[in-house]
Design a protein around this motif. Structure first.
Motif, PDB file in Angstrom:
ATOM      1  N   UNK A   1     -16.515  11.639   9.994  1.00 44.68           N
ATOM      2  CA  UNK A   1     -15.880  10.517   9.313  1.00 44.68           C
ATOM      3  C   UNK A   1     -15.209  10.997   8.020  1.00 44.68           C
ATOM      4  N   UNK A   2     -14.025  10.447   7.750  1.00 42.60           N
ATOM      5  CA  UNK A   2     -13.327  10.660   6.488  1.00 42.60           C
ATOM      6  C   UNK A   2     -13.150   9.277   5.881  1.00 42.60           C
ATOM      7  N   UNK A   3     -13.680   9.104   4.667  1.00 42.70           N
ATOM      8  CA  UNK A   3     -13.667   7.793   4.027  1.00 42.70           C
ATOM      9  C   UNK A   3     -12.876   7.871   2.707  1.00 42.70           C
ATOM     10  N   UNK A   4     -11.934   6.961   2.544  1.00 46.51           N
ATOM     11  CA  UNK A   4     -11.163   6.839   1.323  1.00 46.51           C
ATOM     12  C   UNK A   4     -11.581   5.553   0.630  1.00 46.51           C
ATOM     13  N   UNK A   5     -11.952   5.656  -0.641  1.00 49.56           N
ATOM     14  CA  UNK A   5     -12.316   4.489  -1.437  1.00 49.56           C
ATOM     15  C   UNK A   5     -11.460   4.476  -2.684  1.00 49.56           C
ATOM     16  N   UNK A   6     -10.837   3.326  -2.959  1.00 45.52           N
ATOM     17  CA  UNK A   6     -10.030   3.161  -4.161  1.00 45.52           C
ATOM     18  C   UNK A   6     -10.627   2.035  -4.983  1.00 45.52           C
ATOM     19  N   UNK A   7     -10.834   2.311  -6.256  1.00 45.92           N
ATOM     20  CA  UNK A   7     -11.327   1.288  -7.185  1.00 45.92           C
ATOM     21  C   UNK A   7     -10.310   1.161  -8.308  1.00 45.92           C
ATOM     22  N   UNK A   8      -9.579   0.046  -8.329  1.00 48.25           N
ATOM     23  CA  UNK A   8      -8.539  -0.121  -9.356  1.00 48.25           C
ATOM     24  C   UNK A   8      -9.127  -0.307 -10.753  1.00 48.25           C
TER      25      UNK A   8
ATOM     26  N   UNK B   1      -2.695   4.235   3.176  1.00 46.31           N
ATOM     27  CA  UNK B   1      -3.077   3.271   2.144  1.00 46.31           C
ATOM     28  C   UNK B   1      -1.849   2.902   1.324  1.00 46.31           C
ATOM     29  N   UNK B   2      -1.945   1.780   0.655  1.00 49.39           N
ATOM     30  CA  UNK B   2      -0.881   1.306  -0.223  1.00 49.39           C
ATOM     31  C   UNK B   2      -1.369   1.388  -1.657  1.00 49.39           C
ATOM     32  N   UNK B   3      -0.483   1.803  -2.543  1.00 52.11           N
ATOM     33  CA  UNK B   3      -0.812   1.922  -3.958  1.00 52.11           C
ATOM     34  C   UNK B   3       0.112   1.037  -4.757  1.00 52.11           C
ATOM     35  N   UNK B   4      -0.340   0.298  -5.726  1.00 48.17           N
ATOM     36  CA  UNK B   4      -1.709   0.186  -6.195  1.00 48.17           C
ATOM     37  C   UNK B   4      -2.480  -0.866  -5.411  1.00 48.17           C
ATOM     38  N   UNK B   5      -3.769  -0.861  -5.579  1.00 42.26           N
ATOM     39  CA  UNK B   5      -4.650  -1.859  -4.976  1.00 42.26           C
ATOM     40  C   UNK B   5      -5.096  -2.835  -6.067  1.00 42.26           C
ATOM     41  N   UNK B   6      -5.243  -4.078  -5.700  1.00 43.89           N
ATOM     42  CA  UNK B   6      -5.694  -5.095  -6.651  1.00 43.89           C
ATOM     43  C   UNK B   6      -7.205  -5.265  -6.635  1.00 43.89           C
ATOM     44  N   UNK B   7      -7.842  -4.804  -5.554  1.00 36.90           N
ATOM     45  CA  UNK B   7      -9.298  -4.906  -5.441  1.00 36.90           C
ATOM     46  C   UNK B   7      -9.827  -3.648  -4.765  1.00 36.90           C
ATOM     47  N   UNK B   8     -11.139  -3.469  -4.838  1.00 39.06           N
ATOM     48  CA  UNK B   8     -11.752  -2.310  -4.202  1.00 39.06           C
ATOM     49  C   UNK B   8     -11.380  -2.257  -2.729  1.00 39.06           C
ATOM     50  N   UNK B   9     -11.129  -1.057  -2.234  1.00 41.26           N
ATOM     51  CA  UNK B   9     -10.735  -0.886  -0.844  1.00 41.26           C
ATOM     52  C   UNK B   9     -11.399   0.369  -0.298  1.00 41.26           C
ATOM     53  N   UNK B  10     -11.911   0.288   0.934  1.00 40.20           N
ATOM     54  CA  UNK B  10     -12.467   1.446   1.619  1.00 40.20           C
ATOM     55  C   UNK B  10     -11.926   1.479   3.037  1.00 40.20           C
TER      56      UNK B  10
END
Length: 173
Positions: A166-173, A146-155
């Protein structure tokens, strides 16, 4: 009285700004149900590395913490990548990171940037790494870039094939 109101307004504004700058990172780790003669719950490590393979944060280490004389710690080296990168230099248990092993199921980990065990990530490319090892079983390592930072929600979801589901990564800026 006016000074108190101004102080309250300044505090509220500062909390709102901190919240606006905070980012949430969620990790879901699935431990599959395996049809084997002798099943042992896996040891699992979850961590973040930067693009130069440097560990920037240990998020979770699940092992048998209740074995007498800290016997469970000797099996941590079965999670080879985690052990070589960072595990052998740590004193176990790690406060706020270490936990007991889990059986089959889906487990959610929630983190807020700037709060332990997450440090502030600098802009750049990273990998979430999840490694599982099981006594009388196998070993598996999943990488979620993944790239940091994210401008929008990403999964992003990566699918394991043996010791991990399954391994799930979710980022909410």
């Amino acid at each position: 009285m006016k000074l108190v109101n101004n102080a309250l307004a300044a505090t509220a504004l500062s909390v709102a700004v901190m919240h606006a700058n905070a980012a949430d990172l969620s990790v879901t780790v699935e431990i599959p149900e395996l049809d084997v003669a002798e099943y042992h719950k896996p040891y699992v490590a979850v961590w973040i590395e930067d693009d130069s393979n440097k560990v920037v944060s240990n998020l979770a280490v699940w092992y048998d913490v209740d074995m007498r004389n800290a016997e469970g710690e000797k099996w941590l080296k079965d999670m080879r990548q985690w052990w070589r990168r960072i595990g052998r230099t740590l004193e176990m248990p790690i406060d706020g990171v270490t936990g007991a092993t889990y059986g089959p199921g889906s487990y959610d980990l929630e983190f807020t940037m700037g709060k332990a065990p997450m440090s502030d990530l600098q802009p750049g490319d990273y990998r979430l790494r999840v490694e599982a090892a099981r006594e009388v079983g196998g070993r598996e390592l999943l990488n979620v870039p993944f790239t940091w930072p994210q401008q929008q929600d990403m999964t992003i979801t990566e699918q394991g094939s043996s010791e991990l589901g399954a391994v799930k990564l979710t980022i909410k800026p």
